[in-house]
Design a protein around this motif. Structure first.
Motif, PDB file in Angstrom:
ATOM      1  N   LEU A  21      -1.816  -4.695   7.644  1.00  9.03           N
ATOM      2  CA  LEU A  21      -2.225  -3.905   8.811  1.00  9.03           C
ATOM      3  C   LEU A  21      -3.425  -3.020   8.490  1.00  9.03           C
ATOM      4  O   LEU A  21      -4.224  -2.709   9.375  1.00  9.03           O
ATOM      5  CB  LEU A  21      -1.041  -3.048   9.284  1.00  9.03           C
ATOM      6  CG  LEU A  21      -1.101  -2.470  10.699  1.00  9.03           C
ATOM      7  CD1 LEU A  21      -1.316  -3.559  11.731  1.00  9.03           C
ATOM      8  CD2 LEU A  21       0.164  -1.688  11.004  1.00  9.03           C
ATOM      9  N   LYS A  27      -6.839  -2.647  11.576  1.00  9.43           N
ATOM     10  CA  LYS A  27      -6.303  -1.399  12.114  1.00  9.43           C
ATOM     11  C   LYS A  27      -6.310  -1.348  13.628  1.00  9.43           C
ATOM     12  O   LYS A  27      -5.563  -0.571  14.228  1.00  9.43           O
ATOM     13  CB  LYS A  27      -7.088  -0.221  11.537  1.00  9.43           C
ATOM     14  CG  LYS A  27      -6.872  -0.038  10.038  1.00  9.43           C
ATOM     15  CD  LYS A  27      -7.624   1.175   9.508  1.00  9.43           C
ATOM     16  CE  LYS A  27      -7.405   1.349   8.016  1.00  9.43           C
ATOM     17  NZ  LYS A  27      -8.143   2.518   7.476  1.00  9.43           N
ATOM     18  N   GLU A  66       6.119   0.952   8.394  1.00  8.63           N
ATOM     19  CA  GLU A  66       5.705   2.345   8.492  1.00  8.63           C
ATOM     20  C   GLU A  66       5.329   2.695   9.931  1.00  8.63           C
ATOM     21  O   GLU A  66       5.688   3.762  10.440  1.00  8.63           O
ATOM     22  CB  GLU A  66       4.528   2.616   7.557  1.00  8.63           C
ATOM     23  CG  GLU A  66       4.094   4.069   7.527  1.00  8.63           C
ATOM     24  CD  GLU A  66       2.946   4.325   6.578  1.00  8.63           C
ATOM     25  OE1 GLU A  66       2.648   5.504   6.311  1.00  8.63           O
ATOM     26  OE2 GLU A  66       2.333   3.338   6.103  1.00  8.63           O
ATOM     27  N   LEU A  67       4.604   1.787  10.602  1.00  9.47           N
ATOM     28  CA  LEU A  67       4.233   2.021  12.000  1.00  9.47           C
ATOM     29  C   LEU A  67       5.474   2.095  12.881  1.00  9.47           C
ATOM     30  O   LEU A  67       5.580   2.983  13.746  1.00  9.47           O
ATOM     31  CB  LEU A  67       3.313   0.899  12.478  1.00  9.47           C
ATOM     32  CG  LEU A  67       2.918   0.936  13.961  1.00  9.47           C
ATOM     33  CD1 LEU A  67       2.073   2.160  14.262  1.00  9.47           C
ATOM     34  CD2 LEU A  67       2.173  -0.333  14.352  1.00  9.47           C
ATOM     35  N   LYS A  68       6.414   1.202  12.677  1.00  5.60           N
ATOM     36  CA  LYS A  68       7.634   1.186  13.481  1.00  5.60           C
ATOM     37  C   LYS A  68       8.419   2.474  13.298  1.00  5.60           C
ATOM     38  O   LYS A  68       8.908   3.075  14.265  1.00  5.60           O
ATOM     39  CB  LYS A  68       8.488  -0.019  13.106  1.00  5.60           C
ATOM     40  CG  LYS A  68       9.730  -0.201  13.963  1.00  5.60           C
ATOM     41  CD  LYS A  68      10.480  -1.464  13.584  1.00  5.60           C
ATOM     42  CE  LYS A  68      11.709  -1.658  14.460  1.00  5.60           C
ATOM     43  NZ  LYS A  68      12.471  -2.871  14.072  1.00  5.60           N
ATOM     44  N   ALA A  70      -2.964  -1.826  15.053  1.00  9.81           N
ATOM     45  CA  ALA A  70      -1.985  -0.748  14.963  1.00  9.81           C
ATOM     46  C   ALA A  70      -1.781  -0.078  16.313  1.00  9.81           C
ATOM     47  O   ALA A  70      -0.662   0.319  16.662  1.00  9.81           O
ATOM     48  CB  ALA A  70      -2.429   0.283  13.920  1.00  9.81           C
ATOM     49  N   TRP A  86      -2.053   2.914   6.563  1.00 15.39           N
ATOM     50  CA  TRP A  86      -0.939   1.980   6.750  1.00 15.39           C
ATOM     51  C   TRP A  86      -0.559   1.250   5.452  1.00 15.39           C
ATOM     52  O   TRP A  86      -0.467   0.032   5.407  1.00 15.39           O
ATOM     53  CB  TRP A  86      -1.257   0.965   7.852  1.00 15.39           C
ATOM     54  CG  TRP A  86      -1.497   1.605   9.175  1.00 15.39           C
ATOM     55  CD1 TRP A  86      -2.644   1.578   9.904  1.00 15.39           C
ATOM     56  CD2 TRP A  86      -0.569   2.424   9.914  1.00 15.39           C
ATOM     57  NE1 TRP A  86      -2.506   2.323  11.050  1.00 15.39           N
ATOM     58  CE2 TRP A  86      -1.248   2.859  11.096  1.00 15.39           C
ATOM     59  CE3 TRP A  86       0.741   2.832   9.711  1.00 15.39           C
ATOM     60  CZ2 TRP A  86      -0.638   3.670  12.040  1.00 15.39           C
ATOM     61  CZ3 TRP A  86       1.345   3.645  10.644  1.00 15.39           C
ATOM     62  CH2 TRP A  86       0.665   4.050  11.798  1.00 15.39           C
ATOM     63  N   TYR A 113      -5.668   5.564  10.173  1.00 14.18           N
ATOM     64  CA  TYR A 113      -4.632   5.700   9.152  1.00 14.18           C
ATOM     65  C   TYR A 113      -4.625   4.499   8.209  1.00 14.18           C
ATOM     66  O   TYR A 113      -4.963   3.380   8.601  1.00 14.18           O
ATOM     67  CB  TYR A 113      -3.274   5.860   9.831  1.00 14.18           C
ATOM     68  CG  TYR A 113      -2.164   6.282   8.904  1.00 14.18           C
ATOM     69  CD1 TYR A 113      -2.161   7.548   8.337  1.00 14.18           C
ATOM     70  CD2 TYR A 113      -1.121   5.417   8.602  1.00 14.18           C
ATOM     71  CE1 TYR A 113      -1.144   7.941   7.488  1.00 14.18           C
ATOM     72  CE2 TYR A 113      -0.091   5.798   7.759  1.00 14.18           C
ATOM     73  CZ  TYR A 113      -0.114   7.066   7.197  1.00 14.18           C
ATOM     74  OH  TYR A 113       0.890   7.439   6.356  1.00 14.18           O
ATOM     75  N   ALA A 145       1.681  -0.203  18.351  1.00 14.69           N
ATOM     76  CA  ALA A 145       2.360   1.044  18.694  1.00 14.69           C
ATOM     77  C   ALA A 145       2.722   1.075  20.177  1.00 14.69           C
ATOM     78  O   ALA A 145       3.834   1.479  20.554  1.00 14.69           O
ATOM     79  CB  ALA A 145       1.469   2.239  18.340  1.00 14.69           C
ATOM     80  N   TYR A 151       3.719  -2.692   8.753  1.00 10.53           N
ATOM     81  CA  TYR A 151       4.367  -2.622  10.067  1.00 10.53           C
ATOM     82  C   TYR A 151       5.609  -1.733  10.039  1.00 10.53           C
ATOM     83  O   TYR A 151       5.884  -1.029  11.014  1.00 10.53           O
ATOM     84  CB  TYR A 151       4.739  -4.026  10.529  1.00 10.53           C
ATOM     85  CG  TYR A 151       5.412  -4.076  11.879  1.00 10.53           C
ATOM     86  CD1 TYR A 151       4.681  -3.905  13.053  1.00 10.53           C
ATOM     87  CD2 TYR A 151       6.787  -4.283  11.987  1.00 10.53           C
ATOM     88  CE1 TYR A 151       5.298  -3.937  14.286  1.00 10.53           C
ATOM     89  CE2 TYR A 151       7.407  -4.329  13.225  1.00 10.53           C
ATOM     90  CZ  TYR A 151       6.665  -4.159  14.382  1.00 10.53           C
ATOM     91  OH  TYR A 151       7.279  -4.191  15.607  1.00 10.53           O
ATOM     92  N   LEU A 183      -4.262   6.523  14.830  1.00 10.90           N
ATOM     93  CA  LEU A 183      -3.625   5.251  14.480  1.00 10.90           C
ATOM     94  C   LEU A 183      -4.641   4.267  13.912  1.00 10.90           C
ATOM     95  O   LEU A 183      -4.322   3.473  13.024  1.00 10.90           O
ATOM     96  CB  LEU A 183      -2.945   4.655  15.720  1.00 10.90           C
ATOM     97  CG  LEU A 183      -1.724   5.417  16.256  1.00 10.90           C
ATOM     98  CD1 LEU A 183      -1.314   4.862  17.611  1.00 10.90           C
ATOM     99  CD2 LEU A 183      -0.557   5.325  15.281  1.00 10.90           C
TER     100      LEU A 183
END
Length: 452
Positions: free
Chosen positions: A313, A317, A356-358, A320, A350, A348, A324, A354, A345
């Motif tokens: 990711l 980016k 971490e984003l979730k 992302a 990352w 970042y 989100a 994924y 977002l």
């Protein structure tokens, strides 16, 4: 005396008789009115639509067909009540896309409406001219990108997760669709915190399982299971499958196959070399097996007939932001992302991909208001990391002292010679050195050349 016409029900009759599909959505995203033309447009009975609550579902797996069609009428997040920036139709037309089929889109034109004490939207559907201007920094654009992806999938491929809309994500999705229809073994490569496991499962469930065939997928975590017993697990599973005779194809998911020990690799290879044993193996790994020197290369070839690599990711980016938004809509959140949240977002790093984003999106507070999601809604760790990336530490260049001093000395000599009009005796006096020393310095610094 002529009879006076009854105009009491004239507005409702006009709405019913018009060929334009119309509906009214209140602040709770519930359809309060739908005319007959809307039902015909969607192929649904109007009674099915009225009083139905719309949801921001970016994935209609598990939904009945009526719900899937109705949810496409849902306005983008943040549209009820309409913010002033959107109500200003001179710059932000009240229009959003409704994608009914892959090649059939409509434009929903909306007007704010006061329904008692509640805010509402009156929406009418029209052919989509494609002239709508969608800001990349507005939730409308994000919502429409996700809706297009959802509608573009046939029901067979709904299991394939949304990966984003970058060229890399689109390529992965196309590969997954193609691999689902083949019997060859597939290796899905990506970070352990990426969507590789969901994608591997989806390739199976979008292929053979979707046809109703009794092909259960056997998951085996190669990091948790003793490698020496992997042969017994696969043979035992085949014997337990009801109605499956010896020699019928089995479907296995090897999770973290790159961590299978040497004995397990050899046992698996021996089993695959048996002519009577037919199996399709889906595997996940953090790297291509053929690039791992400790992995059996013959087994790597057998498991990697088809390869699909999910880029991290941090290298895409832009995905992302839409991912989100996808997670927000799946959870039914009605708050749109603000411009500063979108920028954060996108910037970042990352490192956790994924997952971490979730975790970040799921940890956002469920506010009672419909205001935008701003940077202060995110945890301190995310905000501090974003601020650090927004103001990077200046790089300090190393200084070679000898080279610096030599350069200063050369410039001083050239200045003295220029000021003395080439008279080296005068120049030496200006520098406070002897004429002989001046000649040596000139020779050391490149010879007896005249300064420019």
């Amino acid at each position: 005396m002529p009879r006076r016409p009854n105009i009491k029900n004239l507005p409702s009759r006009l709405l019913e008789e018009t060929a334009t599909p119309l509906y009214v959505v209140d602040s709770g995203l519930r359809i309060r009115y739908a005319n007959e033309a809307l039902g015909q447009c969607l192929g649904l009975n109007r009674e099915v639509l009225v009083d139905r609550k719309l949801e921001y579902l970016a994935d209609d797996r598990g939904e009945d067909e009526d719900s899937a069609k109705a949810n496409r009428l849902c306005p983008p997040p943040g549209w009820i009540p309409l913010p002033e920036s959107v109500v200003d139709s001179a710059h932000h037309p009240l229009v959003f896309g409704v994608h009914l089929e892959p090649n059939r889109s409509m434009a929903a034109q909306c007007l704010p409406f006061q329904l008692g004490n509640d805010s509402a939207l009156v929406c009418s559907l029209h052919p989509d001219s494609g002239q709508r201007v969608l800001s990349r920094h507005h939730a409308t654009w994000l919502h429409e990108r996700i809706q297009k992806f959802r509608v573009a999938q046939s029901s067979r491929f709904h299991a394939i997760p949304f990966l984003g809309d970058s060229p890399e994500a689109v390529r992965c999705f196309a590969q997954a669709r193609a691999f689902a229809l083949l019997e060859s073994s597939v290796l899905v490569v990506g970070a352990e915190t990426s969507q590789r496991l969901d994608l591997a499962r989806a390739i199976h469930y979008s292929g053979f399982a979707s046809e109703g065939a009794p092909n259960p997928l056997l998951p085996i975590d190669c990091e948790q299971v003793d490698g020496e017993s992997i042969r017994e697990i696969m043979l035992g599973h085949q014997q337990m499958m009801d109605g499956v005779e010896n020699g019928e194809m089995q479907h296995v998911l090897l999770i973290n196959v790159c961590k299978l020990n040497e004995r397990g690799q050899q046992d698996l290879l021996d089993l695959l070399n048996e002519s009577w044993f037919r199996v399709r193996i889906l595997s996940t790994s953090h790297a291509l097996l053929r690039q791992l020197p400790e992995f059996n290369q013959e087994l790597a070839c057998r498991l990697s007939t088809l390869e699909l690599t999910i880029p991290p990711l941090r290298d895409r980016k832009s995905d992302a932001v839409v991912l989100a938004q996808d997670l927000l809509e799946k959870s039914g959140r009605r708050r749109p992302l603000s411009r500063e949240a979108i920028e954060a977002l996108q910037l970042y790093a990352w490192q956790g991909d994924y997952a971490e984003l979730k975790g970040l999106v799921e940890g956002l507070p469920v506010a009672p208001t419909d205001g935008e999601i701003v940077l202060s809604d995110f945890p301190d760790s995310f905000r501090l990391a974003f601020q650090a990336m927004s103001h990077p530490r200046p790089t300090v260049e190393s200084i070679e002292l000898d080279d610096l001093l030599a350069d200063i000395e050369t410039q001083a000599i050239e200045y003295a010679i220029r000021a003395s009009h080439g008279n080296k005796t005068v120049a030496a006096k200006m520098l406070g050195i002897t004429r002989a020393r001046l000649h040596r310095k000139i020779a050391e610094n490149g010879g007896d050349r005249e300064p420019e």
